[in-house]
Design a protein around this motif. Structure first.
Motif, PDB file in Angstrom:
ATOM      1  N   LEU A 118      17.168  12.775  -5.386  1.00  0.00           N
ATOM      2  CA  LEU A 118      17.447  13.697  -6.487  1.00  0.00           C
ATOM      3  C   LEU A 118      16.177  14.187  -7.170  1.00  0.00           C
ATOM      4  O   LEU A 118      16.032  15.389  -7.431  1.00  0.00           O
ATOM      5  CB  LEU A 118      18.373  13.031  -7.514  1.00  0.00           C
ATOM      6  CG  LEU A 118      18.815  13.928  -8.675  1.00  0.00           C
ATOM      7  CD1 LEU A 118      19.569  15.146  -8.162  1.00  0.00           C
ATOM      8  CD2 LEU A 118      19.698  13.147  -9.659  1.00  0.00           C
ATOM      9  N   TRP A 119      15.256  13.285  -7.487  1.00  0.00           N
ATOM     10  CA  TRP A 119      14.024  13.692  -8.172  1.00  0.00           C
ATOM     11  C   TRP A 119      13.262  14.688  -7.322  1.00  0.00           C
ATOM     12  O   TRP A 119      12.794  15.723  -7.822  1.00  0.00           O
ATOM     13  CB  TRP A 119      13.144  12.472  -8.456  1.00  0.00           C
ATOM     14  CG  TRP A 119      11.917  12.797  -9.263  1.00  0.00           C
ATOM     15  CD1 TRP A 119      11.775  12.772 -10.619  1.00  0.00           C
ATOM     16  CD2 TRP A 119      10.651  13.237  -8.730  1.00  0.00           C
ATOM     17  NE1 TRP A 119      10.505  13.159 -10.979  1.00  0.00           N
ATOM     18  CE2 TRP A 119       9.795  13.449  -9.842  1.00  0.00           C
ATOM     19  CE3 TRP A 119      10.165  13.461  -7.455  1.00  0.00           C
ATOM     20  CZ2 TRP A 119       8.483  13.866  -9.686  1.00  0.00           C
ATOM     21  CZ3 TRP A 119       8.852  13.889  -7.297  1.00  0.00           C
ATOM     22  CH2 TRP A 119       8.023  14.087  -8.410  1.00  0.00           C
ATOM     23  N   HIS A 123      12.433  18.768  -8.113  1.00  0.00           N
ATOM     24  CA  HIS A 123      11.065  19.255  -8.275  1.00  0.00           C
ATOM     25  C   HIS A 123      10.607  20.166  -7.135  1.00  0.00           C
ATOM     26  O   HIS A 123       9.834  21.095  -7.359  1.00  0.00           O
ATOM     27  CB  HIS A 123      10.099  18.064  -8.398  1.00  0.00           C
ATOM     28  CG  HIS A 123      10.223  17.332  -9.693  1.00  0.00           C
ATOM     29  ND1 HIS A 123      11.263  16.457  -9.961  1.00  0.00           N
ATOM     30  CD2 HIS A 123       9.465  17.364 -10.818  1.00  0.00           C
ATOM     31  CE1 HIS A 123      11.126  15.975 -11.190  1.00  0.00           C
ATOM     32  NE2 HIS A 123      10.051  16.506 -11.724  1.00  0.00           N
ATOM     33  N   PHE A 124      11.051  19.893  -5.919  1.00  0.00           N
ATOM     34  CA  PHE A 124      10.606  20.684  -4.775  1.00  0.00           C
ATOM     35  C   PHE A 124      11.467  21.923  -4.549  1.00  0.00           C
ATOM     36  O   PHE A 124      11.004  22.925  -3.998  1.00  0.00           O
ATOM     37  CB  PHE A 124      10.594  19.836  -3.506  1.00  0.00           C
ATOM     38  CG  PHE A 124       9.642  18.662  -3.562  1.00  0.00           C
ATOM     39  CD1 PHE A 124       8.522  18.698  -4.374  1.00  0.00           C
ATOM     40  CD2 PHE A 124       9.879  17.535  -2.803  1.00  0.00           C
ATOM     41  CE1 PHE A 124       7.656  17.622  -4.429  1.00  0.00           C
ATOM     42  CE2 PHE A 124       9.018  16.457  -2.850  1.00  0.00           C
ATOM     43  CZ  PHE A 124       7.894  16.496  -3.663  1.00  0.00           C
ATOM     44  N   GLU A 151      25.383  15.204  -7.278  1.00  0.00           N
ATOM     45  CA  GLU A 151      26.096  16.139  -6.411  1.00  0.00           C
ATOM     46  C   GLU A 151      25.425  17.511  -6.396  1.00  0.00           C
ATOM     47  O   GLU A 151      25.445  18.207  -5.386  1.00  0.00           O
ATOM     48  CB  GLU A 151      27.553  16.273  -6.851  1.00  0.00           C
ATOM     49  CG  GLU A 151      28.360  14.988  -6.739  1.00  0.00           C
ATOM     50  CD  GLU A 151      28.473  14.499  -5.302  1.00  0.00           C
ATOM     51  OE1 GLU A 151      28.287  15.310  -4.369  1.00  0.00           O
ATOM     52  OE2 GLU A 151      28.744  13.303  -5.112  1.00  0.00           O
ATOM     53  N   ALA A 152      24.824  17.891  -7.516  1.00  0.00           N
ATOM     54  CA  ALA A 152      24.079  19.151  -7.542  1.00  0.00           C
ATOM     55  C   ALA A 152      22.925  19.079  -6.557  1.00  0.00           C
ATOM     56  O   ALA A 152      22.590  20.062  -5.882  1.00  0.00           O
ATOM     57  CB  ALA A 152      23.562  19.440  -8.951  1.00  0.00           C
ATOM     58  N   GLY A 153      22.326  17.899  -6.457  1.00  0.00           N
ATOM     59  CA  GLY A 153      21.250  17.686  -5.496  1.00  0.00           C
ATOM     60  C   GLY A 153      21.742  17.764  -4.063  1.00  0.00           C
ATOM     61  O   GLY A 153      21.093  18.363  -3.198  1.00  0.00           O
ATOM     62  N   PHE A 154      22.896  17.148  -3.805  1.00  0.00           N
ATOM     63  CA  PHE A 154      23.465  17.185  -2.457  1.00  0.00           C
ATOM     64  C   PHE A 154      23.778  18.621  -2.038  1.00  0.00           C
ATOM     65  O   PHE A 154      23.513  19.030  -0.903  1.00  0.00           O
ATOM     66  CB  PHE A 154      24.745  16.349  -2.394  1.00  0.00           C
ATOM     67  CG  PHE A 154      24.514  14.868  -2.383  1.00  0.00           C
ATOM     68  CD1 PHE A 154      23.616  14.286  -1.500  1.00  0.00           C
ATOM     69  CD2 PHE A 154      25.213  14.037  -3.257  1.00  0.00           C
ATOM     70  CE1 PHE A 154      23.406  12.911  -1.493  1.00  0.00           C
ATOM     71  CE2 PHE A 154      25.018  12.665  -3.252  1.00  0.00           C
ATOM     72  CZ  PHE A 154      24.104  12.095  -2.368  1.00  0.00           C
ATOM     73  N   LEU A 180       7.688  16.105   2.055  1.00  0.00           N
ATOM     74  CA  LEU A 180       6.997  16.661   0.898  1.00  0.00           C
ATOM     75  C   LEU A 180       6.638  15.565  -0.096  1.00  0.00           C
ATOM     76  O   LEU A 180       5.516  15.515  -0.619  1.00  0.00           O
ATOM     77  CB  LEU A 180       7.874  17.719   0.214  1.00  0.00           C
ATOM     78  CG  LEU A 180       7.920  19.116   0.827  1.00  0.00           C
ATOM     79  CD1 LEU A 180       8.992  19.945   0.144  1.00  0.00           C
ATOM     80  CD2 LEU A 180       6.572  19.798   0.715  1.00  0.00           C
ATOM     81  N   SER A 181       7.605  14.701  -0.354  1.00  0.00           N
ATOM     82  CA  SER A 181       7.379  13.599  -1.297  1.00  0.00           C
ATOM     83  C   SER A 181       6.269  12.676  -0.810  1.00  0.00           C
ATOM     84  O   SER A 181       5.399  12.252  -1.576  1.00  0.00           O
ATOM     85  CB  SER A 181       8.676  12.804  -1.487  1.00  0.00           C
ATOM     86  OG  SER A 181       8.465  11.707  -2.352  1.00  0.00           O
TER      87      SER A 181
END
Length: 237
Positions: A118-119, A123-124, A151-154, A180-181
């Motif tokens: 999620l984080w 950010h990306f 869920e917004a992240g998914f 990326l992370s």
């Protein structure tokens, strides 16, 4: 176009010059009979599958869940295409529909699945995540269920996956996000510094990283003529 099958008032299967298409639009299927001509001005979104597999998946899914999930998924995709200035293939409709259905059911059953990325997604891929947040509001309005930010992240990740790979590589978005992370972590560790996420330099760095990651995670090497690119590419495949 002519009606082949009506699923509900807003979703139907049509014949478009010998090709089957799925149409979604408010009231488009109201009191429609097989063979009737469709008012194309009522079509909000048309999905034209390029493979028989798509229609098979669609048919299986729509027999198991309410067509309302297809309606909301279609609305979300329409918003995403506008906000992200892109087009998605028809498989995203099935992916988003299926995900929303299970997410709503899980929430109603008080089952929470955390999004470990999620984080990174926030950010990306901030624009994709913002559309995911808007999708949660639309879902809440239709079903009366407030989904978690996870869920917004998914949902955002599905936009990334769909735009950067085929339906057969649905883990591409997660792969890219993790890479990326990892790169950000290595840079901060090696330089013994902390990157300011709100700075313009950081945002520019992310833009370059996204292009780099998309290139090295692609199915083939593209425009890798520079020696540095060749070295980086060799280390990542």
């Amino acid at each position: 176009m002519h009606v082949k099958k009506t699923f509900n008032n807003n979703v139907l299967l049509a014949d478009n010059n010998g090709h089957e298409v799925v149409l979604i639009g408010k009231g488009i299927g109201f009191q429609k009979k097989v063979g009737q001509v469709i008012d194309e001005s009522a079509v909000d979104k048309m999905y034209t599958p390029t493979e028989d597999r798509w229609l098979t998946l669609f048919d299986e899914l729509i027999n198991d869940i309410s067509p309302k999930y297809f309606e909301i998924a279609s609305q979300i995709i329409k918003v995403a295409e506008k906000k992200l200035n892109t087009k998605f293939n028809a498989y995203l409709l099935i992916a988003i529909t299926d995900h929303i259905h299970f997410a709503v059911q899980r929430t109603r059953d008080k089952i929470v699945i955390r999004n470990e990325l999620l984080w990174e997604i926030q950010h990306f891929y901030p624009t994709e995540y913002a559309v995911g947040q808007e999708a949660l509001q639309m879902i809440d309005k239709l079903f009366g269920v407030q989904l978690a930010d996870d869920e917004a992240g998914f949902i955002a990740l599905k936009f990334v996956e769909n735009r950067t790979s085929s339906q057969y590589h649905t883990d591409k978005g997660a792969q890219m996000t993790k890479l990326l992370s990892d790169i950000i972590t290595i840079v901060q560790y090696q330089l013994q510094t902390h990157l300011d996420e709100n700075s313009m330099s950081y945002q520019r760095f992310l833009v370059h990283l996204r292009f780099f990651v998309e290139r090295i995670t692609g199915s083939k090497k593209v425009n890798m003529s520079e020696e540095t690119d060749d070295v980086l590419y060799a280390q990542c495949v």
